[in-house]
Design a protein around this motif. Sequence first.
Motif, short mmCIF file in Angstrom:
data_model
loop_
_atom_site.label_atom_id
_atom_site.label_comp_id
_atom_site.label_asym_id
_atom_site.label_seq_id
_atom_site.Cartn_x
_atom_site.Cartn_y
_atom_site.Cartn_z
N ARG A 412 -10.00 4.87 -3.68
CA ARG A 412 -9.57 3.46 -3.53
C ARG A 412 -10.69 2.57 -3.00
N PRO A 464 -1.39 -0.32 -0.13
CA PRO A 464 -0.57 -0.44 -1.34
C PRO A 464 0.87 0.01 -1.07
N PRO A 465 1.87 -0.69 -1.63
CA PRO A 465 3.28 -0.43 -1.30
C PRO A 465 3.71 1.03 -1.42
N HIS A 466 3.29 1.73 -2.50
CA HIS A 466 3.75 3.10 -2.68
C HIS A 466 3.21 4.03 -1.59
N LEU A 467 1.99 3.74 -1.11
CA LEU A 467 1.43 4.54 -0.02
C LEU A 467 2.04 4.13 1.32
N GLN A 469 5.02 3.07 1.94
CA GLN A 469 6.36 3.66 2.08
C GLN A 469 6.27 5.11 2.56
N LYS A 470 5.31 5.84 2.01
CA LYS A 470 5.12 7.24 2.40
C LYS A 470 4.67 7.35 3.85
N GLN A 473 7.54 6.56 6.25
CA GLN A 473 8.51 7.65 6.29
C GLN A 473 7.99 8.82 7.12
#
Length: 481
Positions: A412, A464-467, A469-470, A473
């Motif tokens: 990234r 980034p949103p997908h990361l 969220q992980k 959590q």
Amino acid sequence: QEVEVPVPEEEREQAERFRQEVLEAIVETDETLLEKYLEGEEVTGEALEKAFHEAVRKGLLYPVALASGTEGIGVLPLLDLILEALPSPEERFGEGPALAKVFKVQVDPFMGQVAYVRLYRGRLKPGDILQSEAGSVRLPHLYVPMGKDLLEVEEAEGGFVLGLPKAENLHRGMVLWQGERPESEAVPFARLPEPNVPVAIRPKGRTDEAKLGEALRKLLEEDPSLKLERQEETGEFLLWGHGELHLTTAKERLSDYGVEVEFSVPKVPYRETIRKVAEGQGKYKKQTGGHGQYGDVWLRLEPAPEYSFEWRITGGVIPSKYQEAIEEGILEAAKKGVLAGYPVMGFKAIVYNGSYHEVDSSDLAFQIAASMAFKKVMELASPVLLEPIYQIKVIAPQERVGDILSDLQARRGRILGMEQEGALAAVRAEVPLAEVLEYYKALPSLTGGAGAYTLEFSHYAEVPPHLAQKIVQERKSAEET
């Protein structure tokens, strides 16, 4: 004993090419020689040697010599090069009373703390006394390091490196002198490169925990190229070094001090911030018989480059005496954001309305009300997760640049540019810290063991949103366990 042999036939052409490059580099530093060279005259002998020495002294050329101490190859030529090409102590510091500097401190189980001192000028004999910031330093004996041992000598002169045992009062960087105290800029000091590999360090057991602080103090005194810092966001102590071998050696040294530690990959110090303006109320009201607790705060949060606080209360709806308590409540709440409990940054807090009770209001009540308001409003202000971005500079052979670029982009990274540094290429990029915490393990295979890199903090950026969220959590799961 070293023996000179002819250059092998298959390598003669390459050796001659290198010699020609060295010759051209030397003559370019001397106008007279350059003129002769361009006119086709042969440049050899004393004139070339003199130009080489002068260029090295002026810092125009930096000779590189290959040698192996274990195999006894190239050591004598290296020593000859040092004596012939580098400026002598007299050239650099002139003549005068003794002047020295402590450049290293090491703890020895038999000799105690040993201070290694470089003598820049003057002469010393056993029994001489030097001055320091910590007072007088008497030298009953003079020793020079010989491998791990100290060899006693009868006299030392400028250029010597001395080992002073039982030197508990001496520390790295201290200046030692005779006569008048020298100016600080008169004594050189090597600038150490910033370490680029962090590990989280923790003691193995309770007995180790009690001794860790003192052991780390000794370690950092002995090896100043290490760096220790406490990460406020994660609560971890980070030890920074110059690679896996360097950190492994540090771990062994701590073991020598009687402290066993464990290393792990550091946690990433994430932050949180807001993306839009929001406002809301925080009201704290409690009645427990007698005096109660009452605080009512209306808060507006706005995205901003850095934190700021504004008091927009008019008409005395909240007395100004509660302003400090309200800001304290906001700052306390901002230590743990609503997404994953990371510190909140980049916002402006505006208190614009509220109410109070003549009897029940207090600093504590308004502090709690402000904290409640912050958490409620942040939920409405589109909170996002931020991660630390570092500037990385990777130096590698030209033929490996493609692999470096592909790898950084896969991490990234955002490529900033590429430039030439001698025969090597330097790639600059911005990359998330989470992606390069163990970069030192990947770089050797990417560059065939011929690469190096530096890291420097740049800024925080949105995950980034997908990361995100992980990460959120995982953080919540860790807190639940």
